[in-house]
Design a protein around this motif. Structure first.
Motif, PDB file in Angstrom:
ATOM      1  N   VAL A  95       0.760  -1.064   0.043  1.00 46.31           N
ATOM      2  CA  VAL A  95      -0.008   0.054   0.018  1.00 46.31           C
ATOM      3  C   VAL A  95       0.825   1.415  -0.054  1.00 46.31           C
ATOM      4  CG1 VAL A  95      -1.873   1.405   1.252  1.00 46.31           C
ATOM      5  CG2 VAL A  95      -1.662  -1.170   1.222  1.00 46.31           C
ATOM      6  N   ALA A  96       0.499   2.065  -0.909  1.00 46.25           N
ATOM      7  CA  ALA A  96       1.390   3.485  -0.949  1.00 46.25           C
ATOM      8  C   ALA A  96       0.269   4.370  -0.473  1.00 46.25           C
ATOM      9  CB  ALA A  96       1.699   3.720  -2.394  1.00 46.25           C
ATOM     10  N   THR A  97       0.751   5.381   0.638  1.00 42.61           N
ATOM     11  CA  THR A  97      -0.048   6.306   1.159  1.00 42.61           C
ATOM     12  C   THR A  97       0.467   7.811   0.720  1.00 42.61           C
ATOM     13  OG1 THR A  97      -0.437   4.848   3.012  1.00 42.61           O
ATOM     14  CG2 THR A  97      -0.984   7.203   3.200  1.00 42.61           C
ATOM     15  N   ALA A  98      -0.407   8.474   0.330  1.00 44.35           N
ATOM     16  CA  ALA A  98      -0.124   9.824  -0.353  1.00 44.35           C
ATOM     17  C   ALA A  98      -0.346  10.734   1.192  1.00 44.35           C
ATOM     18  CB  ALA A  98      -0.803  10.498  -1.273  1.00 44.35           C
ATOM     19  N   GLY A  99       0.718  11.601   1.465  1.00 43.37           N
ATOM     20  CA  GLY A  99       0.592  12.410   2.449  1.00 43.37           C
ATOM     21  C   GLY A  99       1.753  13.797   2.221  1.00 43.37           C
ATOM     22  N   ASP A 100       1.740  14.508   3.400  1.00 45.56           N
ATOM     23  CA  ASP A 100       2.284  15.853   3.233  1.00 45.56           C
ATOM     24  C   ASP A 100       1.997  16.541   1.891  1.00 45.56           C
ATOM     25  OD1 ASP A 100       4.289  17.644   3.951  1.00 45.56           O
ATOM     26  OD2 ASP A 100       5.573  16.853   2.840  1.00 45.56           O
ATOM     27  N   GLY A 101       0.566  16.933   1.545  1.00 41.29           N
ATOM     28  CA  GLY A 101       0.229  17.529   0.444  1.00 41.29           C
ATOM     29  C   GLY A 101      -1.081  18.261   0.706  1.00 41.29           C
ATOM     30  N   PRO A 102      -1.482  18.876  -0.243  1.00 38.22           N
ATOM     31  CA  PRO A 102      -3.035  19.747  -0.190  1.00 38.22           C
ATOM     32  C   PRO A 102      -4.162  18.719   0.176  1.00 38.22           C
ATOM     33  CG  PRO A 102      -2.082  20.048  -2.005  1.00 38.22           C
ATOM     34  CD  PRO A 102      -1.069  19.304  -1.639  1.00 38.22           C
ATOM     35  N   ALA A 103      -5.001  19.023   1.409  1.00 37.05           N
ATOM     36  CA  ALA A 103      -6.237  18.245   1.201  1.00 37.05           C
ATOM     37  C   ALA A 103      -6.963  18.572  -0.214  1.00 37.05           C
ATOM     38  CB  ALA A 103      -6.955  18.746   2.265  1.00 37.05           C
ATOM     39  N   PRO A 104      -7.813  17.516  -0.535  1.00 37.47           N
ATOM     40  CA  PRO A 104      -8.647  17.818  -1.831  1.00 37.47           C
ATOM     41  C   PRO A 104      -9.791  19.069  -1.340  1.00 37.47           C
ATOM     42  CG  PRO A 104      -9.314  15.610  -0.812  1.00 37.47           C
ATOM     43  CD  PRO A 104      -8.094  16.305  -0.030  1.00 37.47           C
ATOM     44  N   SER A 105     -10.224  19.661  -2.427  1.00 37.25           N
ATOM     45  CA  SER A 105     -11.134  20.791  -2.417  1.00 37.25           C
ATOM     46  C   SER A 105     -12.578  20.106  -1.862  1.00 37.25           C
ATOM     47  CB  SER A 105     -11.224  21.787  -3.552  1.00 37.25           C
ATOM     48  OG  SER A 105     -11.656  20.862  -4.676  1.00 37.25           O
ATOM     49  N   ASN A 106     -12.815  18.934  -2.440  1.00 36.34           N
ATOM     50  CA  ASN A 106     -13.775  18.173  -1.846  1.00 36.34           C
ATOM     51  C   ASN A 106     -13.645  17.415  -0.495  1.00 36.34           C
ATOM     52  OD1 ASN A 106     -16.074  16.176  -1.613  1.00 36.34           O
ATOM     53  ND2 ASN A 106     -16.734  16.514  -3.805  1.00 36.34           N
ATOM     54  N   PRO A 107     -14.313  17.853   0.297  1.00 32.66           N
ATOM     55  CA  PRO A 107     -14.014  17.138   1.738  1.00 32.66           C
ATOM     56  C   PRO A 107     -14.470  15.641   1.830  1.00 32.66           C
ATOM     57  CG  PRO A 107     -15.868  18.709   2.083  1.00 32.66           C
ATOM     58  CD  PRO A 107     -15.319  18.813   0.690  1.00 32.66           C
ATOM     59  N   THR A 108     -15.227  15.432   0.834  1.00 35.97           N
ATOM     60  CA  THR A 108     -15.773  13.855   0.975  1.00 35.97           C
ATOM     61  C   THR A 108     -14.920  12.674   0.217  1.00 35.97           C
ATOM     62  OG1 THR A 108     -17.009  13.883  -1.411  1.00 35.97           O
ATOM     63  CG2 THR A 108     -18.101  14.740   0.927  1.00 35.97           C
ATOM     64  N   VAL A 109     -13.816  13.383  -0.397  1.00 40.81           N
ATOM     65  CA  VAL A 109     -12.659  12.321  -1.015  1.00 40.81           C
ATOM     66  C   VAL A 109     -11.861  11.848   0.329  1.00 40.81           C
ATOM     67  CG1 VAL A 109     -10.742  12.136  -2.398  1.00 40.81           C
ATOM     68  CG2 VAL A 109     -12.452  13.796  -3.069  1.00 40.81           C
ATOM     69  N   PRO A 110     -12.053  10.559   0.523  1.00 42.19           N
ATOM     70  CA  PRO A 110     -11.151   9.908   1.646  1.00 42.19           C
ATOM     71  C   PRO A 110      -9.719  10.465   1.794  1.00 42.19           C
ATOM     72  CG  PRO A 110     -12.292   8.400   0.103  1.00 42.19           C
ATOM     73  CD  PRO A 110     -12.407   9.450  -0.313  1.00 42.19           C
ATOM     74  N   GLN A 111      -9.429  10.660   2.893  1.00 44.31           N
ATOM     75  CA  GLN A 111      -7.912  11.138   3.118  1.00 44.31           C
ATOM     76  C   GLN A 111      -7.351  10.237   4.196  1.00 44.31           C
ATOM     77  OE1 GLN A 111      -5.988  13.548   1.312  1.00 44.31           O
ATOM     78  NE2 GLN A 111      -7.586  13.013   0.041  1.00 44.31           N
ATOM     79  N   PRO A 112      -6.076   9.850   4.148  1.00 46.55           N
ATOM     80  CA  PRO A 112      -5.150  10.060   3.011  1.00 46.55           C
ATOM     81  C   PRO A 112      -5.437   9.091   1.799  1.00 46.55           C
ATOM     82  CG  PRO A 112      -4.188   8.724   4.596  1.00 46.55           C
ATOM     83  CD  PRO A 112      -5.468   9.080   5.027  1.00 46.55           C
ATOM     84  N   SER A 113      -5.318   9.416   0.720  1.00 46.82           N
ATOM     85  CA  SER A 113      -5.280   8.333  -0.455  1.00 46.82           C
ATOM     86  C   SER A 113      -4.153   7.281  -0.155  1.00 46.82           C
ATOM     87  CB  SER A 113      -4.802   9.238  -1.842  1.00 46.82           C
ATOM     88  OG  SER A 113      -5.723  10.079  -1.992  1.00 46.82           O
ATOM     89  N   ARG A 114      -4.886   6.040  -0.296  1.00 47.52           N
ATOM     90  CA  ARG A 114      -4.142   4.864  -0.024  1.00 47.52           C
ATOM     91  C   ARG A 114      -4.373   4.008  -1.311  1.00 47.52           C
ATOM     92  NH1 ARG A 114      -5.751   5.542   5.139  1.00 47.52           N
ATOM     93  NH2 ARG A 114      -4.100   5.583   6.663  1.00 47.52           N
ATOM     94  N   TYR A 115      -3.148   3.751  -2.004  1.00 47.18           N
ATOM     95  CA  TYR A 115      -3.085   3.068  -3.506  1.00 47.18           C
ATOM     96  C   TYR A 115      -2.463   1.585  -3.185  1.00 47.18           C
ATOM     97  CZ  TYR A 115      -3.618   7.499  -5.594  1.00 47.18           C
ATOM     98  OH  TYR A 115      -4.262   8.693  -5.803  1.00 47.18           O
ATOM     99  N   THR A 116      -3.386   0.739  -3.511  1.00 39.28           N
ATOM    100  CA  THR A 116      -2.895  -0.791  -3.336  1.00 39.28           C
ATOM    101  C   THR A 116      -2.153  -1.318  -4.741  1.00 39.28           C
ATOM    102  OG1 THR A 116      -4.888  -1.204  -1.815  1.00 39.28           O
ATOM    103  CG2 THR A 116      -3.715  -3.196  -2.817  1.00 39.28           C
ATOM    104  N   TRP A 117      -1.277  -2.054  -4.430  1.00 42.57           N
ATOM    105  CA  TRP A 117      -0.505  -2.615  -5.829  1.00 42.57           C
ATOM    106  C   TRP A 117      -1.349  -3.880  -6.151  1.00 42.57           C
ATOM    107  CZ3 TRP A 117       2.460  -1.432  -9.117  1.00 42.57           C
ATOM    108  CH2 TRP A 117       3.252  -2.089 -10.204  1.00 42.57           C
TER     109      TRP A 117
END
Length: 166
Positions: free
Chosen positions: A76-98
């Motif tokens: 799992v790759a997790t995106a961090g240390d970046g801006p929050a999405p403008s739409n608050p309903t997008v799950p955070q943080p983004s987690r990408y599965t290989w």
């Protein structure tokens, strides 16, 4: 040795040799790793699909994130240390599965549908599938596909995406 026995011996030796080749352990590929600082770009100006949202002009957008990968059974790759999405309903943080060939993020959220100047925006249930496939130079390319489930913007929106090492 008779010719028939010689053929049988040769056939048996060939089968045993082939079995040995097939039984040899395969070299395993290194686990995937999406770690480090990346510029992530969504090419919204190139969106296509069946939703009226695809006909609404929108600029491309980008941001930088720091990705970190952990592999415990599944990578799992997790995106961090970046801006929050403008739409608050997008799950955070983004987690990408290989999944064996690409990084995948599948989630449910609320699409913010623009209905025209002076009209309130409409929020509608949506589900997205985003994937990034790695390339030899460390960049990744893929697609962000969203299915808007109801409302004025009901339909699909598909946009190309990319991630470049920063």
């Amino acid at each position: 040795m008779s010719p028939a026995r010689a053929r049988h011996a040769l056939t048996a030796a060939t089968v045993i040799a082939a079995a040995c080749v097939c039984a040899a352990p395969a070299a395993t590929a290194a686990p995937p790793n999406w770690s480090g600082r990346y510029t992530v770009v969504t090419f919204a100006s190139q969106k296509i699909g069946t939703s009226i949202a695809t006909r609404q002009p929108e600029p491309d957008f980008s941001a930088q994130y720091t990705f970190s990968t952990t592999c415990v059974g599944t990578c799992v790759a997790t995106a961090g240390d970046g801006p929050a999405p403008s739409n608050p309903t997008v799950p955070q943080p983004s987690r990408y599965t290989w999944d064996g060939r690409q990084w995948v993020f599948n989630y449910n959220w609320q699409w913010e549908c623009f209905r025209g100047e002076g009209l309130p925006r409409e929020y509608a249930a949506a589900r997205s599938l985003v994937f990034y496939a790695p390339t030899a130079d460390g960049s990744m390319f893929g697609t962000w596909r969203t299915e808007i489930l109801d409302g004025v913007c009901k339909g699909t929106v598909v946009m190309p995406v990319a991630a470049y090492p920063a």
